[in-house]
Design a protein around this motif. Structure first.
Motif, short mmCIF file in Angstrom:
data_model
loop_
_atom_site.label_atom_id
_atom_site.label_comp_id
_atom_site.label_asym_id
_atom_site.label_seq_id
_atom_site.Cartn_x
_atom_site.Cartn_y
_atom_site.Cartn_z
N LEU A 64 0.85 -1.18 0.00
CA LEU A 64 0.00 0.00 0.00
C LEU A 64 0.89 1.24 0.00
N ILE A 65 0.59 2.18 -0.87
CA ILE A 65 1.31 3.46 -0.88
C ILE A 65 0.44 4.46 -0.15
N THR A 66 0.96 4.98 0.97
CA THR A 66 0.18 5.85 1.84
C THR A 66 0.66 7.29 1.76
N THR A 67 -0.21 8.19 2.22
CA THR A 67 0.16 9.60 2.31
C THR A 67 0.67 9.93 3.70
N GLY A 68 0.68 8.96 4.59
CA GLY A 68 1.16 9.14 5.96
C GLY A 68 0.01 9.26 6.93
N GLY A 69 0.09 8.58 8.04
CA GLY A 69 -0.96 8.65 9.05
C GLY A 69 -1.38 7.27 9.51
N ASP A 70 -2.69 7.05 9.60
CA ASP A 70 -3.23 5.81 10.15
C ASP A 70 -3.67 4.85 9.05
N VAL A 71 -3.49 3.56 9.33
CA VAL A 71 -3.90 2.50 8.40
C VAL A 71 -4.68 1.47 9.20
N MET A 72 -5.79 1.01 8.64
CA MET A 72 -6.58 -0.03 9.27
C MET A 72 -6.27 -1.35 8.56
N VAL A 73 -6.04 -2.39 9.35
CA VAL A 73 -5.78 -3.72 8.81
C VAL A 73 -6.88 -4.65 9.32
N HIS A 74 -7.34 -5.55 8.46
CA HIS A 74 -8.45 -6.42 8.82
C HIS A 74 -8.22 -7.82 8.24
N PHE A 75 -8.62 -8.81 9.03
CA PHE A 75 -8.58 -10.21 8.59
C PHE A 75 -9.85 -10.88 9.07
N HIS A 76 -10.49 -11.62 8.18
CA HIS A 76 -11.62 -12.44 8.62
C HIS A 76 -11.69 -13.69 7.75
#
Length: 151
Positions: A64-76
């Motif tokens: 993932l290329i981000t702009t900086g800050g928070d990232v949510m990760v999920h697994f189900h």
């Protein structure tokens, strides 16, 4: 689209150019559609027995290329019978507890669903890997999903 650092050194009387407005428009579009990476299984995947955390499967490695800050990760997903611990590695470093990871299943659990917030990630390209460990092999059933999204 990628985020462009906006102009901040404006001077009194300076005119706004079309290129300045285009950058603002592109940044707004970037904010409207945050970076997201998703993998959903289309067939059962066997997660091997092991005593230390390792990648579940290369398909669960997301960039993932981000702009900086928070990232949510999920697994189900739906797991076969057995005890399992799961964690996420970001850019080579696991984020969960050294023994249990972010979450654990127990011998009678079948459905697993966990969402975790990673705060203060720097701008740029990041690799997220779903990892696990446990004494029994597991089968991740069709429809198991792992995703990351900048928020």
């Amino acid at each position: 689209m990628a985020w462009t650092t906006p102009k901040t050194d404006w001077e009194t009387g300076e005119l706004v150019a079309a290129s300045d407005m285009n950058k603002i428009g592109e940044n707004l579009a970037t904010l409207k559609q945050p970076a997201t990476a998703v993998y959903t299984t289309t067939e059962n995947i066997t997660d091997q027995s092991r005593n230390s955390f390792a990648d579940v499967d290369s398909n669960f490695n997301l960039t993932l290329i981000t702009t900086g800050g928070d990232v949510m990760v999920h697994f189900h997903g739906c797991l076969s019978y057995g005890d399992r611990k799961f964690d996420v590695e970001v850019d080579g470093s696991r984020i969960g507890d050294s023994n249990h990871g972010l979450w654990s299943t127990h011998p009678h659990d079948y459905q697993v669903s966990v969402t975790h917030l990673i705060q203060g990630l720097s701008a740029g390209s990041h690799t997220f890997k779903l990892q696990s460990k446990g004494g029994n092999s597991q089968t991740l059933r069709i429809g198991t999903q792992f995703w990351v999204r900048e928020i």
